[in-house]
Design a protein around this motif. Structure first.
Motif, PDB file in Angstrom:
ATOM      1  N   ILE A  62       0.830  -1.207   0.000  1.00 36.77           N
ATOM      2  CA  ILE A  62       0.000   0.000   0.000  1.00 36.77           C
ATOM      3  C   ILE A  62       0.864   1.256   0.000  1.00 36.77           C
ATOM      4  O   ILE A  62       0.551   2.247  -0.671  1.00 36.77           O
ATOM      5  CB  ILE A  62      -0.949  -0.012   1.219  1.00 36.77           C
ATOM      6  N   SER A  63       1.971   1.235   0.753  1.00 40.51           N
ATOM      7  CA  SER A  63       2.833   2.421   0.816  1.00 40.51           C
ATOM      8  C   SER A  63       3.498   2.719  -0.523  1.00 40.51           C
ATOM      9  O   SER A  63       3.947   3.848  -0.759  1.00 40.51           O
ATOM     10  CB  SER A  63       3.905   2.236   1.900  1.00 40.51           C
ATOM     11  N   ASN A  64       3.535   1.730  -1.422  1.00 39.66           N
ATOM     12  CA  ASN A  64       4.169   1.954  -2.733  1.00 39.66           C
ATOM     13  C   ASN A  64       3.467   3.030  -3.543  1.00 39.66           C
ATOM     14  O   ASN A  64       4.071   3.660  -4.413  1.00 39.66           O
ATOM     15  CB  ASN A  64       4.191   0.660  -3.543  1.00 39.66           C
ATOM     16  N   PHE A  65       2.184   3.247  -3.284  1.00 42.90           N
ATOM     17  CA  PHE A  65       1.442   4.227  -4.069  1.00 42.90           C
ATOM     18  C   PHE A  65       1.822   5.662  -3.711  1.00 42.90           C
ATOM     19  O   PHE A  65       1.459   6.596  -4.426  1.00 42.90           O
ATOM     20  CB  PHE A  65      -0.063   4.000  -3.902  1.00 42.90           C
ATOM     21  N   LEU A  66       2.548   5.821  -2.608  1.00 44.53           N
ATOM     22  CA  LEU A  66       3.071   7.138  -2.249  1.00 44.53           C
ATOM     23  C   LEU A  66       4.482   7.346  -2.780  1.00 44.53           C
ATOM     24  O   LEU A  66       5.024   8.450  -2.695  1.00 44.53           O
ATOM     25  CB  LEU A  66       3.061   7.314  -0.726  1.00 44.53           C
ATOM     26  N   ASN A  67       5.095   6.282  -3.321  1.00 44.84           N
ATOM     27  CA  ASN A  67       6.479   6.369  -3.784  1.00 44.84           C
ATOM     28  C   ASN A  67       6.726   7.416  -4.865  1.00 44.84           C
ATOM     29  O   ASN A  67       7.793   8.035  -4.872  1.00 44.84           O
ATOM     30  CB  ASN A  67       6.972   5.003  -4.263  1.00 44.84           C
ATOM     31  N   TRP A 109       5.745  10.315  -5.022  1.00 46.35           N
ATOM     32  CA  TRP A 109       6.009  11.578  -4.320  1.00 46.35           C
ATOM     33  C   TRP A 109       7.133  11.430  -3.300  1.00 46.35           C
ATOM     34  O   TRP A 109       8.096  12.197  -3.304  1.00 46.35           O
ATOM     35  CB  TRP A 109       4.731  12.052  -3.616  1.00 46.35           C
ATOM     36  N   LEU A 110       7.047  10.409  -2.441  1.00 45.12           N
ATOM     37  CA  LEU A 110       7.981  10.288  -1.320  1.00 45.12           C
ATOM     38  C   LEU A 110       9.250   9.521  -1.655  1.00 45.12           C
ATOM     39  O   LEU A 110      10.223   9.581  -0.894  1.00 45.12           O
ATOM     40  CB  LEU A 110       7.284   9.610  -0.139  1.00 45.12           C
ATOM     41  N   GLY A 111       9.266   8.795  -2.785  1.00 44.40           N
ATOM     42  CA  GLY A 111      10.411   7.953  -3.075  1.00 44.40           C
ATOM     43  C   GLY A 111      10.493   6.841  -2.048  1.00 44.40           C
ATOM     44  O   GLY A 111       9.496   6.418  -1.470  1.00 44.40           O
ATOM     45  N   THR A 112      11.700   6.377  -1.788  1.00 47.90           N
ATOM     46  CA  THR A 112      11.893   5.348  -0.764  1.00 47.90           C
ATOM     47  C   THR A 112      12.690   5.950   0.383  1.00 47.90           C
ATOM     48  O   THR A 112      13.840   5.575   0.652  1.00 47.90           O
ATOM     49  CB  THR A 112      12.610   4.106  -1.342  1.00 47.90           C
ATOM     50  N   GLY A 113      12.062   6.918   1.030  1.00 49.02           N
ATOM     51  CA  GLY A 113      12.664   7.540   2.197  1.00 49.02           C
ATOM     52  C   GLY A 113      12.365   6.746   3.445  1.00 49.02           C
ATOM     53  O   GLY A 113      12.024   5.557   3.396  1.00 49.02           O
ATOM     54  N   LEU A 114      12.440   7.410   4.595  1.00 57.17           N
ATOM     55  CA  LEU A 114      12.315   6.718   5.874  1.00 57.17           C
ATOM     56  C   LEU A 114      10.970   6.011   6.017  1.00 57.17           C
ATOM     57  O   LEU A 114      10.888   4.924   6.580  1.00 57.17           O
ATOM     58  CB  LEU A 114      12.483   7.727   7.018  1.00 57.17           C
ATOM     59  N   LEU A 115       9.905   6.599   5.479  1.00 60.68           N
ATOM     60  CA  LEU A 115       8.578   6.026   5.632  1.00 60.68           C
ATOM     61  C   LEU A 115       8.408   4.730   4.849  1.00 60.68           C
ATOM     62  O   LEU A 115       7.787   3.778   5.328  1.00 60.68           O
ATOM     63  CB  LEU A 115       7.517   7.041   5.188  1.00 60.68           C
ATOM     64  N   THR A 116       8.949   4.678   3.642  1.00 52.63           N
ATOM     65  CA  THR A 116       8.646   3.561   2.738  1.00 52.63           C
ATOM     66  C   THR A 116       9.824   2.639   2.452  1.00 52.63           C
ATOM     67  O   THR A 116       9.641   1.582   1.837  1.00 52.63           O
ATOM     68  CB  THR A 116       8.117   4.105   1.395  1.00 52.63           C
ATOM     69  N   SER A 117      11.023   2.998   2.866  1.00 54.29           N
ATOM     70  CA  SER A 117      12.198   2.170   2.562  1.00 54.29           C
ATOM     71  C   SER A 117      12.246   0.926   3.454  1.00 54.29           C
ATOM     72  O   SER A 117      11.538   0.828   4.456  1.00 54.29           O
ATOM     73  CB  SER A 117      13.489   2.978   2.732  1.00 54.29           C
ATOM     74  N   GLU A 118      13.110   0.000   3.091  1.00 51.10           N
ATOM     75  CA  GLU A 118      13.259  -1.258   3.838  1.00 51.10           C
ATOM     76  C   GLU A 118      14.735  -1.619   3.955  1.00 51.10           C
ATOM     77  O   GLU A 118      15.591  -0.998   3.333  1.00 51.10           O
ATOM     78  CB  GLU A 118      12.506  -2.390   3.120  1.00 51.10           C
ATOM     79  N   GLY A 119      15.002  -2.649   4.755  1.00 47.64           N
ATOM     80  CA  GLY A 119      16.343  -3.233   4.827  1.00 47.64           C
ATOM     81  C   GLY A 119      17.439  -2.256   5.208  1.00 47.64           C
ATOM     82  O   GLY A 119      17.271  -1.378   6.056  1.00 47.64           O
ATOM     83  N   ASP A 144      21.250  14.806  -3.388  1.00 45.45           N
ATOM     84  CA  ASP A 144      20.082  15.675  -3.533  1.00 45.45           C
ATOM     85  C   ASP A 144      18.782  14.882  -3.575  1.00 45.45           C
ATOM     86  O   ASP A 144      17.771  15.283  -2.994  1.00 45.45           O
ATOM     87  CB  ASP A 144      20.206  16.521  -4.804  1.00 45.45           C
ATOM     88  N   ALA A 145      18.787  13.747  -4.284  1.00 42.23           N
ATOM     89  CA  ALA A 145      17.575  12.930  -4.381  1.00 42.23           C
ATOM     90  C   ALA A 145      17.179  12.365  -3.018  1.00 42.23           C
ATOM     91  O   ALA A 145      15.991  12.306  -2.675  1.00 42.23           O
ATOM     92  CB  ALA A 145      17.788  11.793  -5.381  1.00 42.23           C
ATOM     93  N   ASP A 146      18.186  11.959  -2.221  1.00 43.48           N
ATOM     94  CA  ASP A 146      17.908  11.453  -0.878  1.00 43.48           C
ATOM     95  C   ASP A 146      17.277  12.536  -0.008  1.00 43.48           C
ATOM     96  O   ASP A 146      16.332  12.281   0.744  1.00 43.48           O
ATOM     97  CB  ASP A 146      19.206  10.967  -0.216  1.00 43.48           C
TER      98      ASP A 146
END
Length: 443
Positions: free
Chosen positions: A25-30, A32-42, A228-230
């Protein structure tokens, strides 16, 4: 999918470092948010968490309080201009101010100073959330190629151009500023963060320029830990999680205080005493001393958590109280359900701040109250969120009597990422005549 709502089962999942992966479900925010702290893993999530944790250190939060107090005063000023003292859409009104605060804290930018673009930016944030949830409920739009060809896909592209363009522009300007000052300011930040990371108790009350989260992140570029992307990912994540969840938390807290006049009056007495003791000056220490208000906010978050549920994907089989759940299962953790479980919260529908008295907290199951999640992936900004809610509620209750127009029992909730209602809710704010100035001064 398996839903769990017993604290023992919730603890088994959230406390386990092997089950940190969020759901699809969180992938649908990617976008906008990319894979930052909210959606990243590992590994990426672990690295980001380690980098960002000092941002919410007590000493750095102390730098942000001034912004929060200013925005609390802006809420008061705005309400004084409202006809008949009635706020017609409380969540929208509060969101306006929480977004102002988080943008100034994260980027050093006041939305009021960017002219007509301000409304475009606000609207783009609102739309991107709406589009993401719309897509979630329609599996045929999960394919990016198909989604991009739809009207909703084109709306998303337009929103992303506004959101990413604005953040990238601010990052570039901030980096140019540091370049023009020979990175002196940035070096000082890096040194201050290092002191925190090494548990040096040196006070970091920097007065030469207001601290921003973006500066702290840019300082990591020098160590090759971020690019910058991070930074864009984390700034957008802060803005999303730092204004929307706080908005809903404040909305329900205000409605509850409006309906419970006795509790509202107790909050007012506490704030009056603190105002008098501090000669009208508000500090982080003063906010932390608002213990009754804090209990009210905690109880409000129990009844109406900003997020009704969170999700995790199991990375291996797990044994719960009654079942063995296989690896790969999507676990839906019912925050709303566990908060109203009568086995852990007697008379759970009643608004009772005294549930959070120190002597009563000791008897709570640690996973029976999880408004900010729990375990290693809990909300990194929960202390900041509580400070912001206090900084906005305090001047509000000090300057106004809150009266209900719409009642909580009549609210109709809708499916969303957050705990939202179907229609705008109203509240009446009747001014309290005070002299001299009723604005709080930050120190």
């Amino acid at each position: 999918m398996v839903t769990v709502s017993h604290p023992n089962d919730i603890q088994e999942i959230l406390s386990n470092t092997k089950h940190l992966a969020k759901s699809h479900i969180s992938n649908f925010l990617n976008p906008w948010l990319g894979t930052g702290l909210l959606t990243s893993e590992g590994t990426k999530w672990h690295n980001r968490r380690r980098i960002l944790t000092p941002t919410f250190h007590f000493n750095i939060l102390n730098q942000f309080v001034e912004v929060l107090i200013e925005e609390g005063n802006n809420v008061t000023q705005s309400l004084k201009n409202i006809k008949e003292s009635t706020v017609d859409d409380l969540a929208s009104f509060i969101s306006h101010h929480t977004l102002n605060a988080i943008c100034e804290i994260t980027m050093g930018i006041s939305l009021r100073e960017i002219g007509e673009f301000e409304e475009q930016y606000r609207q783009a944030i609102h739309e991107i959330e709406e589009i993401s949830f719309y897509r979630l409920l329609r599996p045929w739009l999960y394919f990016n190629v198909i989604f991009a060809l739809t009207p909703m896909g084109r709306r998303q592209a337009k929103c992303l151009k506004i959101l990413h363009g604005f953040t990238e522009k601010i990052i570039a300007e901030r980096k140019q500023y540091h370049k023009s000052t020979n990175e002196q300011y940035l070096k000082n930040f890096a040194n201050e963060i290092h002191k925190i990371e090494t548990n040096d108790k040196t006070d970091i009350g920097v007065k030469r320029k207001r601290l921003t989260m973006m500066d702290l992140l840019i300082s990591k570029i020098r160590d090759n830990k971020m690019n910058d992307a991070d930074i864009r990912e984390e700034i957008n994540t802060f803005i999303y999680k730092g204004h929307d969840t706080v908005t809903m938390g404040l909305t329900y807290a205000i409605l509850l205080l409006a309906e419970h006049k006795d509790i509202q009056e107790n909050v007012r007495k506490e704030i009056n005493a603190i105002m008098q003791a501090n000669e009208g000056k508000l500090t982080m220490s003063a906010l932390n001393n608002m213990l009754y208000l804090e209990r009210c906010l905690k109880e409000s978050l129990r009844l109406y958590p900003s997020m009704a549920f969170i999700m995790r994907t199991l990375s291996e089989d797990i044994k719960l109280q009654s079942y063995l759940v296989p690896s790969g299962t999507l676990m839906l953790i019912g925050i709303h359900d566990v908060h109203r479980n009568p086995n852990f919260w007697p008379k759970p529908e009643i608004f009772d701040p005294d549930r959070f008295l120190p002597e009563k907290i000791q008897n709570h199951h640690p996973y029976s109250y999880i408004p900010f999640s729990a375990g290693p992936r809990n909300c990194i900004g929960q202390q900041f969120a509580m400070l912001e809610m206090k900084a906005i509620i305090a001047p509000l209750v000090y300057n106004f009597y809150l009266e209900p127009v719409d009642y909580l029992k009549d609210l109709r909730f809708v499916a969303d990422f957050l705990n939202r209602v179907a229609h705008p809710v109203r509240v009446r704010c009747v001014p309290i005549n005070r002299t001299p100035s009723t604005l709080f001064n930050a120190t």
